[in-house]
Design an enzyme around this catalytic site. Structure first.
Site, PDB file in Angstrom:
ATOM      1  N   ARG A   1      -2.622   6.208   9.879  1.00 20.81           N
ATOM      2  CA  ARG A   1      -2.676   5.760   8.473  1.00 20.81           C
ATOM      3  C   ARG A   1      -2.792   6.958   7.530  1.00 20.81           C
ATOM      4  NH1 ARG A   1      -4.343   0.429   8.082  1.00 20.81           N
ATOM      5  NH2 ARG A   1      -3.569  -0.764   9.847  1.00 20.81           N
TER       6      ARG A   1
ATOM      7  N   CYS B   1     -15.257  -3.478  -0.807  1.00 18.87           N
ATOM      8  CA  CYS B   1     -13.872  -3.705  -0.378  1.00 18.87           C
ATOM      9  C   CYS B   1     -13.248  -4.744  -1.308  1.00 18.87           C
ATOM     10  CB  CYS B   1     -13.855  -4.210   1.055  1.00 18.87           C
ATOM     11  SG  CYS B   1     -14.393  -5.921   1.206  1.00 18.87           S
TER      12      CYS B   1
ATOM     13  N   LYS C   1      -4.438   0.470  14.799  1.00 18.48           N
ATOM     14  CA  LYS C   1      -4.430   1.467  13.719  1.00 18.48           C
ATOM     15  C   LYS C   1      -5.145   2.749  14.147  1.00 18.48           C
ATOM     16  CE  LYS C   1      -6.675  -1.409  10.984  1.00 18.48           C
ATOM     17  NZ  LYS C   1      -7.545  -2.065   9.979  1.00 18.48           N
TER      18      LYS C   1
ATOM     19  N   CYS D   1     -14.243  -2.367   5.717  1.00 17.33           N
ATOM     20  CA  CYS D   1     -13.289  -1.570   4.930  1.00 17.33           C
ATOM     21  C   CYS D   1     -13.949  -0.632   3.922  1.00 17.33           C
ATOM     22  CB  CYS D   1     -12.305  -2.487   4.223  1.00 17.33           C
ATOM     23  SG  CYS D   1     -11.310  -3.456   5.386  1.00 17.33           S
TER      24      CYS D   1
ATOM     25  N   ARG E   1       0.853  -1.201   0.000  1.00 20.79           N
ATOM     26  CA  ARG E   1       0.000   0.000   0.000  1.00 20.79           C
ATOM     27  C   ARG E   1       0.888   1.251   0.000  1.00 20.79           C
ATOM     28  NH1 ARG E   1      -4.056  -0.297   4.798  1.00 20.79           N
ATOM     29  NH2 ARG E   1      -5.106  -1.897   3.559  1.00 20.79           N
TER      30      ARG E   1
ATOM     31  N   LYS F   1      -6.868   6.519  12.441  1.00 23.03           N
ATOM     32  CA  LYS F   1      -7.260   7.118  11.159  1.00 23.03           C
ATOM     33  C   LYS F   1      -7.777   8.549  11.305  1.00 23.03           C
ATOM     34  CE  LYS F   1      -8.130   2.658   9.139  1.00 23.03           C
ATOM     35  NZ  LYS F   1      -9.095   1.758   8.482  1.00 23.03           N
TER      36      LYS F   1
ATOM     37  N   CYS G   1     -16.417  -9.124   4.892  1.00 25.29           N
ATOM     38  CA  CYS G   1     -16.406  -9.535   6.301  1.00 25.29           C
ATOM     39  C   CYS G   1     -16.811  -8.319   7.136  1.00 25.29           C
ATOM     40  CB  CYS G   1     -15.025 -10.072   6.694  1.00 25.29           C
ATOM     41  SG  CYS G   1     -13.856  -8.804   7.185  1.00 25.29           S
TER      42      CYS G   1
ATOM     43  N   CYS H   1      -7.737 -10.930   0.111  1.00 30.15           N
ATOM     44  CA  CYS H   1      -7.860 -10.599   1.527  1.00 30.15           C
ATOM     45  C   CYS H   1      -7.970 -11.867   2.369  1.00 30.15           C
ATOM     46  CB  CYS H   1      -9.076  -9.707   1.769  1.00 30.15           C
ATOM     47  SG  CYS H   1      -9.229  -9.339   3.530  1.00 30.15           S
TER      48      CYS H   1
HETATM   49 FE1  SRM Z   1      -9.332  -2.410   5.826  1.00 32.39          FE
HETATM   50  C1  SRM Z   1      -7.932  -5.086   7.312  1.00 32.39           C
HETATM   51  C2  SRM Z   1      -8.369  -3.566   2.918  1.00 32.39           C
HETATM   52  C3  SRM Z   1     -10.030   0.589   4.555  1.00 32.39           C
HETATM   53  C4  SRM Z   1     -11.211  -1.652   8.663  1.00 32.39           C
HETATM   54  N1  SRM Z   1      -8.278  -4.040   5.290  1.00 32.39           N
HETATM   55  C5  SRM Z   1      -7.752  -4.996   6.099  1.00 32.39           C
HETATM   56  C6  SRM Z   1      -6.841  -5.928   5.284  1.00 32.39           C
HETATM   57  C7  SRM Z   1      -5.453  -5.383   5.333  1.00 32.39           C
HETATM   58  C8  SRM Z   1      -6.913  -7.412   5.663  1.00 32.39           C
HETATM   59  C9  SRM Z   1      -5.906  -7.943   6.642  1.00 32.39           C
HETATM   60  O1  SRM Z   1      -5.719  -7.365   7.728  1.00 32.39           O
HETATM   61  O2  SRM Z   1      -5.312  -8.983   6.336  1.00 32.39           O
HETATM   62  C10 SRM Z   1      -7.472  -5.744   3.873  1.00 32.39           C
HETATM   63  C11 SRM Z   1      -6.566  -6.023   2.684  1.00 32.39           C
HETATM   64  C12 SRM Z   1      -7.361  -6.572   1.520  1.00 32.39           C
HETATM   65  C13 SRM Z   1      -6.609  -6.689   0.268  1.00 32.39           C
HETATM   66  O3  SRM Z   1      -6.434  -7.831  -0.232  1.00 32.39           O
HETATM   67  O4  SRM Z   1      -6.198  -5.687  -0.305  1.00 32.39           O
HETATM   68  C14 SRM Z   1      -8.057  -4.351   4.005  1.00 32.39           C
HETATM   69  N2  SRM Z   1      -9.115  -1.609   4.098  1.00 32.39           N
HETATM   70  C15 SRM Z   1      -8.793  -2.272   2.965  1.00 32.39           C
HETATM   71  C16 SRM Z   1      -8.987  -1.409   1.742  1.00 32.39           C
HETATM   72  C17 SRM Z   1      -7.995  -1.694   0.627  1.00 32.39           C
HETATM   73  C18 SRM Z   1     -10.439  -1.600   1.258  1.00 32.39           C
HETATM   74  C19 SRM Z   1     -10.743  -1.076  -0.117  1.00 32.39           C
HETATM   75  O5  SRM Z   1     -11.375  -1.829  -0.835  1.00 32.39           O
HETATM   76  O6  SRM Z   1     -10.379   0.047  -0.452  1.00 32.39           O
HETATM   77  C20 SRM Z   1      -8.872  -0.022   2.394  1.00 32.39           C
HETATM   78  C21 SRM Z   1      -7.450   0.466   2.461  1.00 32.39           C
HETATM   79  C22 SRM Z   1      -7.374   1.813   3.111  1.00 32.39           C
HETATM   80  C23 SRM Z   1      -6.042   2.478   3.042  1.00 32.39           C
HETATM   81  O7  SRM Z   1      -5.646   2.901   1.956  1.00 32.39           O
HETATM   82  O8  SRM Z   1      -5.400   2.639   4.085  1.00 32.39           O
HETATM   83  C24 SRM Z   1      -9.369  -0.330   3.788  1.00 32.39           C
HETATM   84  N3  SRM Z   1     -10.354  -0.782   6.530  1.00 32.39           N
HETATM   85  C25 SRM Z   1     -10.623   0.322   5.767  1.00 32.39           C
HETATM   86  C26 SRM Z   1     -11.625   1.126   6.399  1.00 32.39           C
HETATM   87  C27 SRM Z   1     -12.229   2.412   5.862  1.00 32.39           C
HETATM   88  C28 SRM Z   1     -11.513   3.646   6.321  1.00 32.39           C
HETATM   89  O9  SRM Z   1     -10.353   3.570   6.746  1.00 32.39           O
HETATM   90  O10 SRM Z   1     -12.125   4.707   6.248  1.00 32.39           O
HETATM   91  C29 SRM Z   1     -11.975   0.461   7.577  1.00 32.39           C
HETATM   92  C30 SRM Z   1     -13.099   0.888   8.555  1.00 32.39           C
HETATM   93  C31 SRM Z   1     -12.739   2.043   9.401  1.00 32.39           C
HETATM   94  C32 SRM Z   1     -12.050   1.584  10.644  1.00 32.39           C
HETATM   95  O11 SRM Z   1     -10.833   1.385  10.593  1.00 32.39           O
HETATM   96  O12 SRM Z   1     -12.731   1.383  11.655  1.00 32.39           O
HETATM   97  C33 SRM Z   1     -11.160  -0.719   7.646  1.00 32.39           C
HETATM   98  N4  SRM Z   1      -9.513  -3.206   7.755  1.00 32.39           N
HETATM   99  C34 SRM Z   1     -10.372  -2.776   8.715  1.00 32.39           C
HETATM  100  C35 SRM Z   1     -10.314  -3.684   9.835  1.00 32.39           C
HETATM  101  C36 SRM Z   1     -11.142  -3.582  11.149  1.00 32.39           C
HETATM  102  C37 SRM Z   1     -10.453  -2.708  12.149  1.00 32.39           C
HETATM  103  C38 SRM Z   1     -11.154  -2.721  13.485  1.00 32.39           C
HETATM  104  O13 SRM Z   1     -11.119  -1.724  14.177  1.00 32.39           O
HETATM  105  O14 SRM Z   1     -11.724  -3.737  13.861  1.00 32.39           O
HETATM  106  C39 SRM Z   1      -9.386  -4.690   9.484  1.00 32.39           C
HETATM  107  C40 SRM Z   1      -8.956  -5.886  10.333  1.00 32.39           C
HETATM  108  C41 SRM Z   1      -7.920  -5.540  11.345  1.00 32.39           C
HETATM  109  O15 SRM Z   1      -7.399  -4.440  11.412  1.00 32.39           O
HETATM  110  O16 SRM Z   1      -7.614  -6.453  12.111  1.00 32.39           O
HETATM  111  C42 SRM Z   1      -8.910  -4.367   8.176  1.00 32.39           C
HETATM  112 FE1  SF4 Z   2     -10.987  -7.951   3.746  1.00 28.66          FE
HETATM  113 FE2  SF4 Z   2     -13.029  -7.722   5.380  1.00 28.66          FE
HETATM  114 FE3  SF4 Z   2     -11.635  -5.563   4.722  1.00 28.66          FE
HETATM  115 FE4  SF4 Z   2     -13.183  -6.681   2.943  1.00 28.66          FE
HETATM  116  S1  SF4 Z   2     -13.885  -5.761   4.852  1.00 28.66           S
HETATM  117  S2  SF4 Z   2     -11.050  -6.041   2.591  1.00 28.66           S
HETATM  118  S3  SF4 Z   2     -13.039  -8.813   3.415  1.00 28.66           S
HETATM  119  S4  SF4 Z   2     -10.880  -7.246   5.872  1.00 28.66           S
END
Ligand code: SRM
Ligand code: SF4
Length: 563
Positions: A141, A424, A205, A473, A72, A207, A469, A430
């Protein structure tokens, strides 16, 4: 440290994010890195994944999983130059899977990079003056800020503030340079320090986003920390500060929940950095380091109370927050197509379905963007809705951009529902996905578009979001229609989010499959068509009509989902 989570141990022993990454990269016997390094690599912007489409076959052949890495690249406010675009585009084709993925945080992702190509890829990203450091991991982030606004000077100021904040909160360790960029090895990491984070960084993390009302394209209330621009007489006078937003939850764990941010008060632009640092260090010192599912700022605030939190921020920052100003948001989607700003510059927002820039048949968005980057004299800005803005085009240059957009088949007809959709990444990359997302939502929208057309609702910009899930995201819990993967082909359906992003939706139906989603939505959309009030949004209607229970309005809303 016995009570602390395993990741805390790994961070503490990592010597400011070195771990054994260098040795892991040098180990040619496996396509993977050492297990502890899979945690440390995140801080460097790298996730170890494996192609889940190939898992069963690889297992059958007794081969190790097809390890690939996601990288990323962060860019505050989503801004990059045409030269940077060309550099990233070249990497997508040389080392990744031939696509560029725009994320919901205005960053780029590469998928499918193999271990030996990590170093050249990261080296080239840095040569282009971009970085992957802190794109992931328990740190601040990518900082978001609006990519377009009719008020050009306000946009510029928020983008500059986002960049300054990103810089201020960037890790100071030399590990990144040492491991990826051939920097000198320090004899001991003791000479270094992390003045804001300390040696174990944050519990989780973190944000931050800036928003410029009436546009809430960054979903500011879903962020740990938000700055909402307050503009008077076209001048930026300061920001409302919000804190404690977050989307992640786990199925079956009632103590995890999506939460919208509370409004803390108003500050001047000069107070942004001290206040942000105070919030970050409060979370550093008081966030839960024993249970990662309970470690985000939202839980810290709920545990200690908002009054305590505000007092702590004010004490640490030496700033007294003034009462917040009234703000109103009326839009979250991007303004697609051409928009002229107050200075007469033009900006074209290109719809990129689910953020995946690729060449598919006649729709060649990846090649087309390359051609545009070769002639464009302005900049590019990624949006939090996974789209791309070709920004700063002169009136004379517009025709040339239009010609390339059409030559490469980059503009496909899309209904307002599709333009307001987010998915997402999900499968196959993922590791946490329970169901399809990016690969499935486009088909589902085909079916929902038919339903909407049948009810005469084809012009309705309903916000629909899908995730594979419950991590959230694509911020599905603030969508009017949210679909959250539970198992292969099965989703929880959430309804009733506010169009402005200020009301969480509610669980409406559990474990619905493709037909179940259509069957659940059909009568609701028909009812909406029949009984909606003038300008009433679908999310508001389902609440008013009693299809889902009402929840409190406003910035302090908090909802624990039914599991
Ligand atoms: Fe996310 C984890 C993709 C924005 C909440 N997110 C992941 C991971 C890295 C999976 C992993 O941990 O193994 C995913 C990678 C998938 C892949 O194959 O690329 C992933 N998140 C993404 C992206 C690429 C989704 C998208 O389709 O655009 C976004 C990348 C953002 C960036 O450039 O930094 C992305 N993730 C978000 C957002 C939205 C936001 O930031 O506004 C959220 C919800 C807001 C929040 O953080 O509460 C988000 N991602 C999560 C979570 C749950 C965190 C939590 O508090 O429980 C995880 C899981 C974790 O962290 O354990 C996660
Ligand atoms: Fe992966 Fe769940 Fe985030 Fe989708 S919402 S990219 S399935 S961690």
């Amino acid at each position: 440290m016995t009570d602390f989570s395993e990741v805390e141990r790994i961070k503490a022993e990592s010597r400011l994010l070195r771990g054994t990454l260098a040795a892991s990269l040098a180990d040619a016997a496996t396509g993977a890195i050492a297990e502890d390094d899979t945690q440390i690599s995140k801080f460097h912007g790298i996730y170890q994944q494996d192609d889940r489409d190939l898992r069963a076959e690889r297992r059958r052949q007794k081969l190790e999983p097809a390890y690939r890495f996601m990288i990323r690249a962060r860019m505050p406010a989503g801004i990059c130059t045409p030269a940077q675009w060309l550099a990233l585009d070249a990497l997508a084709n040389t080392y990744a899977n031939g696509t560029l993925r725009v994320t919901t945080r205005q960053a780029f992702q590469f998928h499918g990079v193999i271990k030996r190509d990590l170093k050249p890829t990261i080296g080239a990203i840095n040569e282009a003056l971009l970085s992957t450091l802190a794109a992931c991991g328990d740190v601040n982030r990518n900082v978001m800020a609006p990519p377009v606004s009719a008020l050009a000077s306000i946009r510029e100021q928020t983008a500059a503030a986002a960049a300054a904040l990103a810089d201020h909160l960037s890790p100071r360790t030399g590990a990144y340079h040492e491991i990826w960029l051939g920097g000198d090895k320090l004899a001991s990491s003791e000479a270094e320090s992390e003045p804001v984070y300390g040696a174990t960084y944050l519990p989780r993390k973190f944000k931050i986003a800036f928003a410029i009302p009436p546009l809430n394209d960054v979903d500011v209330h879903a962020q740990d920390l938000g700055f909402i621009a307050i503009v008077e007489d076209r001048e930026l006078i300061g920001y409302n500060v919000t804190a404690g937003g977050g989307m992640g939850m786990s199925h079956g764990l009632a103590e995890t929940y999506p939460r919208l941010a509370d409004t803390l008060g108003f500050i001047t632009p000069e107070q942004v950095i001290p206040v942000a640092e105070a919030v970050v260090t409060t979370q550093r010192d008081h966030g839960d380091r024993t249970e990662r599912k309970h470690a985000r700022l939202k839980y810290t605030i709920d545990e200690h109370g908002l009054d305590w939190f505000l007092a702590e921020i004010q004490r640490r920052a030496g700033v007294e927050l003034a009462p917040a100003h009234e703000v109103a948001f009326s839009q979250r989607g991007d303004p697609h197509g051409w928009l002229e700003d107050e200075r007469g510059a033009w900006h074209y927002t290109l719809f990129v379905e689910n953020g995946r820039l690729a060449d598919r048949g006649e729709a060649r968005q990846l090649s087309g963007m390359r051609a545009i980057a070769q002639v464009h004299e302005g900049e590019f800005r990624l949006t939090a809705n996974q789209n791309v803005v070709i920004a700063g085009v002169s009136a004379d240059a517009r025709a040339g951009i239009d010609a390339l957009l059409s030559e490469y088949g980059m503009i496909r007809p899309a209904t307002p529902l599709r333009l307001n959709s987010l998915a997402c990444v999900g499968l196959p990359t993922c590791g946490l996905a329970l169901a399809e997302s990016e690969r499935y939502l486009p088909e589902l929208i085909d079916r929902l578009d038919k339903l909407l057309a049948d009810s005469g609702l084809d012009d309705e910009p309903i916000v629909i979001r899908m995730t594979g899930c419950p991590n959230g995201c694509a911020r599905p819990y603030v969508a009017e229609i949210g679909l959250v993967g539970k198992a292969e082909g099965s989703y929880n359906l959430f309804l009733g989010g506010g169009f402005d992003g200020r009301r969480l939706n509610r669980l409406y139906a559990e474990n619905v499959d493709d037909q179940g989603i259509v069957d659940a939505l059909a009568p609701l959309l028909a009812d909406y068509a029949a009984r909606r009030e003038a300008d009433e949004r679908f999310g508001d209607f389902v609440v008013r009509a009693g299809h889902v229970a009402a929840v409190a309005e406003g910035p302090q809303v908090q909802q624990r989902q039914q599991n």
